[in-house]
Design an enzyme around this catalytic site. Structure first.
Site, PDB file in Angstrom:
ATOM      1  N   ASP A  20       0.813  -1.209   0.000  1.00 48.01           N
ATOM      2  CA  ASP A  20       0.000   0.000   0.000  1.00 48.01           C
ATOM      3  C   ASP A  20       0.849   1.262   0.000  1.00 48.01           C
ATOM      4  OD1 ASP A  20      -2.081  -1.786   0.156  1.00 48.01           O
ATOM      5  OD2 ASP A  20      -3.195  -0.622   1.634  1.00 48.01           O
TER       6      ASP A  20
ATOM      7  N   CYS B 136       1.533  -8.048   5.009  1.00 46.95           N
ATOM      8  CA  CYS B 136       1.167  -6.652   4.841  1.00 46.95           C
ATOM      9  C   CYS B 136      -0.258  -6.471   4.314  1.00 46.95           C
ATOM     10  CB  CYS B 136       2.152  -5.955   3.906  1.00 46.95           C
ATOM     11  SG  CYS B 136       3.821  -5.859   4.603  1.00 46.95           S
ATOM     12  N   ASP B 137      -0.878  -5.400   4.764  1.00 51.19           N
ATOM     13  CA  ASP B 137      -2.073  -4.810   4.178  1.00 51.19           C
ATOM     14  C   ASP B 137      -3.141  -5.823   3.841  1.00 51.19           C
ATOM     15  OD1 ASP B 137      -1.133  -2.050   4.303  1.00 51.19           O
ATOM     16  OD2 ASP B 137       0.399  -2.727   2.931  1.00 51.19           O
ATOM     17  N   LYS B 138      -3.468  -5.990   2.551  1.00 49.46           N
ATOM     18  CA  LYS B 138      -4.629  -6.798   2.169  1.00 49.46           C
ATOM     19  C   LYS B 138      -4.314  -8.289   2.082  1.00 49.46           C
ATOM     20  CE  LYS B 138      -6.023  -2.808   2.134  1.00 49.46           C
ATOM     21  NZ  LYS B 138      -4.702  -2.395   2.575  1.00 49.46           N
TER      22      LYS B 138
ATOM     23  N   CYS C 139       5.371  -2.200   8.138  1.00 49.74           N
ATOM     24  CA  CYS C 139       5.718  -0.865   8.634  1.00 49.74           C
ATOM     25  C   CYS C 139       5.455  -0.740  10.132  1.00 49.74           C
ATOM     26  CB  CYS C 139       4.939   0.194   7.873  1.00 49.74           C
ATOM     27  SG  CYS C 139       5.377   0.281   6.122  1.00 49.74           S
TER      28      CYS C 139
ATOM     29  N   GLU D 102      -6.809   4.189  -0.478  1.00 52.96           N
ATOM     30  CA  GLU D 102      -6.402   4.797   0.784  1.00 52.96           C
ATOM     31  C   GLU D 102      -6.010   6.255   0.563  1.00 52.96           C
ATOM     32  OE1 GLU D 102      -4.744   1.023   3.355  1.00 52.96           O
ATOM     33  OE2 GLU D 102      -3.314   2.446   2.532  1.00 52.96           O
TER      34      GLU D 102
ATOM     35  N   SER E  36      -5.224   4.796   5.231  1.00 60.02           N
ATOM     36  CA  SER E  36      -4.134   3.966   5.718  1.00 60.02           C
ATOM     37  C   SER E  36      -4.219   3.896   7.234  1.00 60.02           C
ATOM     38  CB  SER E  36      -2.795   4.574   5.300  1.00 60.02           C
ATOM     39  OG  SER E  36      -1.740   4.040   6.064  1.00 60.02           O
TER      40      SER E  36
END
Length: 555
Positions: free
Chosen positions: A78, A119-121, A194, A445, A471
């Protein structure tokens, strides 16, 4: 065993021959086959080291008597996809990950599954896919990166959000490019997701709360050898679940979703968790609504305040005991469903084995929370009849209620140009629409505009509302997931430049201060826009996806 479908009997001689071409022996044919689904790639920093995690998982599977087979899936970062056309593909990738898992696991009749996202999705995508195949499953992430440091090593730690805010400060003249370059080279110092309670780490922590990951999954740093030991134990654990016949839906059910919502409110995760947990609950057959989220917020104290909501990095939570500490405090308040089963065992057994008392600072004790209500807040009103979401814990107290003139933009790019061009003033309410699941498509985002607002010193005087999403790094009075979205004719499509808008976070209201008669006239004149994408995966997604309040679920 389920894998007997591909290795037992005379009719399966061709199948066994192909497996022997992989190097599988007759002895291994007698053992459970375990899929190790890995999202490792060279572009996402949270995924570059997942080959080592996969090797550790496979070692654990072999130690416990299974035969591991590694399978790959995709991922989108992202942060790298932010604020350009690539962000249309991030939420869409959740469905691609789910589809790829289903195809690979069902096509090869595996007995068990270990998912390695980070991460993320990718995390919720794997959860959705794993629910479809519903076999014994354990999750183990790649872990968070370490935080960066300020020049000289003093002051608050840094992370990716430091760069997004820094870009806004440079545009406002509050930071020079040399200082920004220092952070560019130091704020993301290691591999891993992150640093901070952003979407990836929020979801990896929630996998613990859901019971589908071992303690430490969300907080053990990516570069610690403890992460490899955790991965080995995940490989061993899936073999235990296979032996006991414990399928994923035996663990991930209504009780697990309830407990995850409680934890989410307590540790102040990303607003994206509302989107993902809502979709996961639907896939698990225990659907939840925005009203359920609001009820969770009302009853659950906010116990942990990590970046971006507070000054502490995620590693601080790891150092005081991680997610089990939060769950222990919630259990003392009677907020957890004790009927839940985890991959460690029944929840009472988990709490006894894994939890230790809260330290009182990183994780507040139940009698001294940061707030008696949860970190996330649901808003309703004539702009968002079906709800919207804001990370209340990251909002300056002076902006809990704000009324101002609407500054209306039909895309993220238009809004960013205005913000960076100095066209947004204190008191404004920035409205970014046609960025929802269908309208985006992909519900982009909005970290770039929210960070630009913060970097220019406007986060205590400007609110932002959107039918897109944010985000996990976003802070300030940023209200997302406005439903229904503009592309579906939601009231956010009817706002006009200069209209008075009230964002009342404490009161849970999002109000367009225009008469109902005027809104009806605007509604009658509104025309749906042409689709932004008429081919490829985005066009297919726009036709199939549900609204944000339903988790942007694709059935």
């Amino acid at each position: 065993m389920r894998s007997d479908q591909i290795k037992r009997g005379v009719a399966r001689a061709p199948h066994r021959s192909l497996l022997k071409a992989d190097g599988i022996t007759d002895e291994e044919m007698e053992r459970p086959f375990i899929a190790v689904l890995n999202s490792r790639n060279d572009i996402i920093p949270g995924h570059t080291e997942l080959d080592k995690i996969a090797d550790a998982v496979k070692a654990g599977v072999r130690m416990a008597g299974g035969v591991p087979f590694e399978i790959s899936t995709i991922g989108v970062c992202d942060g790298i996809a932010m604020n350009h056309d690539g962000m249309h593909y991030s939420l869409v990738s959740r469905e691609v990950v789910a589809d790829s898992l289903e195809c690979a696991v069902q096509g090869h009749a595996f007995d068990g599954l270990v998912c390695i996202p980070n991460c993320d999705k990718i995390v919720p995508g794997m959860v959705l896919g794993a629910l479809r195949v519903n076999i014994p499953t354990v999750f183990v992430s790649g872990g968070p990166m370490l935080p960066g440091v300020q020049p000289g090593g003093c002051g608050p730690t840094t992370d990716l959000n430091t760069l997004f805010d820094g870009a806004g400060k440079v545009a406002a003249g509050a930071m020079d490019e040399a200082e920004l370059a220092y952070y560019e080279n130091t704020a993301c110092p290691t591999c891993g997701s992150c640093s901070g309670m952003f979407t990836a780490n929020s979801m990896n922590c929630l996998c613990e709360a859901l019971g589908i990951a071992l303690p430490g999954n969300g907080t053990v740093p990516a570069v610690y050898s403890e992460r490899l030991r955790l991965a080995k134990h995940a490989g061993m654990k899936v073999m235990e679940l296979v032996e006991k016949g414990v399928r994923l839906t035996d663990i991930l059910n209504g009780a697990a979703v309830h407990n995850a919502m409680e934890c989410d409110m307590a540790f102040g995760g990303s607003t994206n968790t509302v989107l993902h947990l809502t979709a996961i609950a639907k896939a698990a057959g225990c659907p939840i609504t925005m009203d359920d989220w609001e009820a969770a917020s009302a009853r659950t104290p906010h116990l942990v305040k990590l970046q971006p909501s507070g000054p502490r990095p995620l590693i601080d939570l790891y150092q005081v005991g991680g997610v089990p500490v939060v769950m222990g405090e919630l259990a003392q308040l009677g907020l957890l469903d004790q009927s839940a089963l985890t991959c460690v065992g029944p929840l009472p057994e988990y709490l006894e084995k894994c939890c230790k008392p809260a330290d009182g600072e990183v994780c507040r004790k139940a009698d001294n929370p940061f707030s008696p209500q949860g970190a996330l807040k649901v808003l309703h009103g004539n702009i968002a009849p079906n709800g919207a979401i804001v990370k209340k814990a990251a909002v300056d107290p002076s902006m809990m209620r704000h009324t101002g003139p609407a500054r209306v933009f039909n895309s993220e790019e238009e809004a960013c140009a205005a913000i960076n061009g100095g066209a947004i003033n204190g008191g404004d309410v920035v409205v970014i629409r046609y960025e929802g699941p269908k309208g985006g498509p992909g519900m982009r985002e909005m970290l770039t505009p929210t960070s630009a607002i913060c970097g220019m010193g406007l986060s205590s005087s400007v609110a932002l509302i959107t039918d897109g999403r944010f985000s996990g790094a976003t802070k300030g009075p940023a209200v997302g997931h406005v439903s229904p979205e503009a592309a579906a004719g939601g009231p956010i499509a009817l706002i006009q430049e200069g209209d008075s808008v009230t964002v009342d976070i404490e009161g849970g209201a999002l109000t367009l201060n225009v008469s109902e008669e005027e809104l009806e006239a605007r509604r009658a004149a509104w025309q749906p826009p042409a689709p932004k994408h008429n081919h490829g995966v985005l066009a297919k997604y726009a036709k199939m996806v549900s609204s944000a309040d339903e988790g942007a679920y694709v059935s």
